[in-house]
Design a protein around this motif. Structure first.
Motif, PDB file in Angstrom:
ATOM      1  N   GLU A  84      20.767  13.058  64.105  1.00  9.41           N
ATOM      2  CA  GLU A  84      22.216  12.799  64.224  1.00  9.41           C
ATOM      3  C   GLU A  84      22.910  13.898  63.456  1.00  9.41           C
ATOM      4  OE1 GLU A  84      22.333   8.239  63.306  1.00  9.41           O
ATOM      5  OE2 GLU A  84      24.361   9.015  63.294  1.00  9.41           O
ATOM      6  N   ILE A  85      23.311  14.946  64.149  1.00  4.98           N
ATOM      7  CA  ILE A  85      23.838  16.122  63.453  1.00  4.98           C
ATOM      8  C   ILE A  85      25.078  16.651  64.166  1.00  4.98           C
ATOM      9  CG2 ILE A  85      21.557  16.735  62.552  1.00  4.98           C
ATOM     10  CD1 ILE A  85      21.289  18.840  64.680  1.00  4.98           C
ATOM     11  N   ASP A  86      25.761  17.609  63.547  1.00  2.05           N
ATOM     12  CA  ASP A  86      27.007  18.099  64.145  1.00  2.05           C
ATOM     13  C   ASP A  86      26.739  19.211  65.168  1.00  2.05           C
ATOM     14  OD1 ASP A  86      26.536  20.384  62.560  1.00  2.05           O
ATOM     15  OD2 ASP A  86      28.690  20.744  62.469  1.00  2.05           O
ATOM     16  N   THR A  88      18.724  19.274  57.977  1.00  3.13           N
ATOM     17  CA  THR A  88      17.540  18.542  58.448  1.00  3.13           C
ATOM     18  C   THR A  88      16.300  19.192  57.854  1.00  3.13           C
ATOM     19  OG1 THR A  88      18.639  18.103  60.558  1.00  3.13           O
ATOM     20  CG2 THR A  88      16.246  17.907  60.539  1.00  3.13           C
ATOM     21  N   TRP A 131      21.091  23.684  59.313  1.00  2.90           N
ATOM     22  CA  TRP A 131      22.016  23.188  58.304  1.00  2.90           C
ATOM     23  C   TRP A 131      23.422  23.648  58.649  1.00  2.90           C
ATOM     24  CZ3 TRP A 131      25.033  26.473  55.356  1.00  2.90           C
ATOM     25  CH2 TRP A 131      24.654  27.831  55.362  1.00  2.90           C
ATOM     26  N   VAL A 144      29.963  20.769  56.856  1.00  4.53           N
ATOM     27  CA  VAL A 144      30.840  19.902  57.646  1.00  4.53           C
ATOM     28  C   VAL A 144      31.780  19.189  56.690  1.00  4.53           C
ATOM     29  CG1 VAL A 144      30.908  18.093  59.442  1.00  4.53           C
ATOM     30  CG2 VAL A 144      28.812  19.422  59.122  1.00  4.53           C
ATOM     31  N   HIS A 145      33.088  19.233  56.993  1.00  5.17           N
ATOM     32  CA  HIS A 145      34.076  18.561  56.119  1.00  5.17           C
ATOM     33  C   HIS A 145      33.830  18.910  54.639  1.00  5.17           C
ATOM     34  CE1 HIS A 145      33.301  15.260  59.343  1.00  5.17           C
ATOM     35  NE2 HIS A 145      34.243  16.053  59.800  1.00  5.17           N
ATOM     36  N   SER A 198      18.997  12.903  57.050  1.00  8.50           N
ATOM     37  CA  SER A 198      19.496  14.217  56.641  1.00  8.50           C
ATOM     38  C   SER A 198      19.680  14.312  55.127  1.00  8.50           C
ATOM     39  CB  SER A 198      20.854  14.471  57.284  1.00  8.50           C
ATOM     40  OG  SER A 198      20.727  14.597  58.670  1.00  8.50           O
ATOM     41  N   ARG A 226      27.353  15.547  50.209  1.00  9.37           N
ATOM     42  CA  ARG A 226      28.489  14.609  50.174  1.00  9.37           C
ATOM     43  C   ARG A 226      28.152  13.444  49.245  1.00  9.37           C
ATOM     44  NH1 ARG A 226      28.973   9.935  52.522  1.00  9.37           N
ATOM     45  NH2 ARG A 226      28.069   9.988  54.607  1.00  9.37           N
ATOM     46  N   ARG A 238      39.120  14.715  59.372  1.00  7.05           N
ATOM     47  CA  ARG A 238      38.148  14.341  60.408  1.00  7.05           C
ATOM     48  C   ARG A 238      38.786  14.402  61.803  1.00  7.05           C
ATOM     49  NH1 ARG A 238      33.270  11.549  58.320  1.00  7.05           N
ATOM     50  NH2 ARG A 238      33.266  12.210  56.166  1.00  7.05           N
ATOM     51  N   TYR A 296      25.116  19.747  55.008  1.00  6.04           N
ATOM     52  CA  TYR A 296      24.240  18.766  55.646  1.00  6.04           C
ATOM     53  C   TYR A 296      23.070  19.533  56.243  1.00  6.04           C
ATOM     54  CZ  TYR A 296      28.226  15.490  55.699  1.00  6.04           C
ATOM     55  OH  TYR A 296      29.277  14.674  55.356  1.00  6.04           O
ATOM     56  N   SER A 311      33.372  12.242  63.923  1.00  6.33           N
ATOM     57  CA  SER A 311      33.274  11.108  63.015  1.00  6.33           C
ATOM     58  C   SER A 311      34.167   9.965  63.489  1.00  6.33           C
ATOM     59  CB  SER A 311      33.700  11.587  61.625  1.00  6.33           C
ATOM     60  OG  SER A 311      33.606  10.544  60.724  1.00  6.33           O
TER      61      SER A 311
HETATM   62  P1  5GP Z   1      29.254  11.742  57.672  1.00  5.43           P
HETATM   63  O1  5GP Z   1      29.675  12.379  56.390  1.00  5.43           O
HETATM   64  O2  5GP Z   1      30.402  11.041  58.366  1.00  5.43           O
HETATM   65  O3  5GP Z   1      28.031  10.869  57.525  1.00  5.43           O
HETATM   66  O4  5GP Z   1      28.811  12.924  58.650  1.00  5.43           O
HETATM   67  C1  5GP Z   1      29.684  13.971  58.901  1.00  5.43           C
HETATM   68  C2  5GP Z   1      29.123  14.877  59.968  1.00  5.43           C
HETATM   69  O5  5GP Z   1      27.926  15.525  59.517  1.00  5.43           O
HETATM   70  C3  5GP Z   1      28.741  14.162  61.267  1.00  5.43           C
HETATM   71  O6  5GP Z   1      29.231  14.957  62.341  1.00  5.43           O
HETATM   72  C4  5GP Z   1      27.239  14.190  61.247  1.00  5.43           C
HETATM   73  O7  5GP Z   1      26.683  14.199  62.541  1.00  5.43           O
HETATM   74  C5  5GP Z   1      26.975  15.502  60.553  1.00  5.43           C
HETATM   75  N1  5GP Z   1      25.614  15.574  59.995  1.00  5.43           N
HETATM   76  C6  5GP Z   1      24.913  14.585  59.393  1.00  5.43           C
HETATM   77  N2  5GP Z   1      23.699  15.030  59.049  1.00  5.43           N
HETATM   78  C7  5GP Z   1      23.623  16.315  59.469  1.00  5.43           C
HETATM   79  C8  5GP Z   1      22.603  17.322  59.407  1.00  5.43           C
HETATM   80  O8  5GP Z   1      21.499  17.134  58.913  1.00  5.43           O
HETATM   81  N3  5GP Z   1      22.917  18.539  59.936  1.00  5.43           N
HETATM   82  C9  5GP Z   1      24.123  18.808  60.506  1.00  5.43           C
HETATM   83  N4  5GP Z   1      24.297  20.028  61.020  1.00  5.43           N
HETATM   84  N5  5GP Z   1      25.103  17.892  60.578  1.00  5.43           N
HETATM   85  C10 5GP Z   1      24.852  16.663  60.062  1.00  5.43           C
END
Ligand code: 5GP
Ligand code: ADP
Length: 192
Positions: A106-108, A88, A78, A81-82, A42, A46, A153, A86, A19
């Motif tokens: 855009e995923i982790d 797809t 799925w 994260v933090h 996604s 959050r 983060r 999250y 992030s």
């Molecule tokens: P943020 O909360 O800053 O938007 O995203 C936090 C983290 O979650 C980032 O690393 C982002 O890539 C990841 N992220 C966002 N959408 C998805 C998702 O659908 N699947 C996964 N595995 N990670 C996601």
């Protein structure tokens, strides 16, 4: 979707970054220059940040809805994260690639590994900050997160950077223009 299923499936592109490394900034340019690339919005539990819109930035859903989705096989991948979920949408992803369209996720790192396990020809890209200090500065400068969130983060960033070798492409986002050029070139190559 109007097009009939295509015998040649589309490509999945996975972009990950700690992030604050500049993923949103770089991907915006990719999406502008490759408008035919479908972008997967996604789902997350959050809460929205200031300015984020439901359905555009994320589909913001409740924890119970997300967990029902896990049981029901709703997610292509799925992860937690933090502290938040999250994921797809499998349905959205399949509709795109089964019709020969290319898909950008855009995923982790956890999600990237799940996608690669199911789709070995997925193209994986990791965006690196030039240093942890630069990352900290960018997160502060962005002004969207509390101190506690920034600290979490940064800790996560070190764990994510340790996994960068999993990815086919690593783009260091130091000079923005250079990084933009690099990422655009790789998409052009992979899509040609
Ligand atoms: P943020 O909360 O800053 O938007 O995203 C936090 C983290 O979650 C980032 O690393 C982002 O890539 C990841 N992220 C966002 N959408 C998805 C998702 O659908 N699947 C996964 N595995 N990670 C996601
Ligand atoms: P991410 O989506 O990876 O969390 P952002 O794209 O939101 O990161 O970028 C984090 C902050 O850093 C933003 O304020 C952005 O304008 C800034 N930024 C992005 N790339 C660079 C760069 N190469 N040099 C300096 N600042 C940058």
């Amino acid at each position: 979707m109007d097009n009939p299923p295509n015998s040649e499936k589309g490509k999945i592109f996975v972009v990950s970054a700690p992030s604050g490394a500049g993923k949103t900034t770089l991907v915006k340019e990719v999406r502008r220059l490759f408008p035919n690339l479908s972008y997967s919005v996604s789902h997350t539990t959050r809460p929205p940040r200031k300015g984020e819109q439901n359905g555009t930035d994320y589909h913001f859903i409740s924890k119970s809805e997300f967990e029902l989705g896990i049981q029901g096989g709703t997610w292509l991948e799925w992860a937690k994260v933090h502290d938040y979920y999250y994921g797809t949408s499998l349905d959205f992803a399949m509709k795109v690639i089964d019709h020969g369209g290319h898909l950008l996720l855009e995923i982790d790192v956890q999600g990237a590994k799940q996608v690669k396990a199911s789709y070995n020809d997925a193209v994986t890209v990791f965006i690196m900050p030039p240093s942890i200090e630069a990352l900290e500065q960018r997160l502060r400068h962005r002004g969207t997160d509390s101190e506690a969130v920034i600290q979490k983060r940064l800790k996560n960033a070190e764990l994510e950077i340790a996994q960068k070798n999993f990815y086919q492409y690593v783009v260091v986002n130091d000079n923005l223009e250079q990084a933009q050029q690099e990422i655009l070139t790789l998409f052009k190559q992979e899509l040609s």
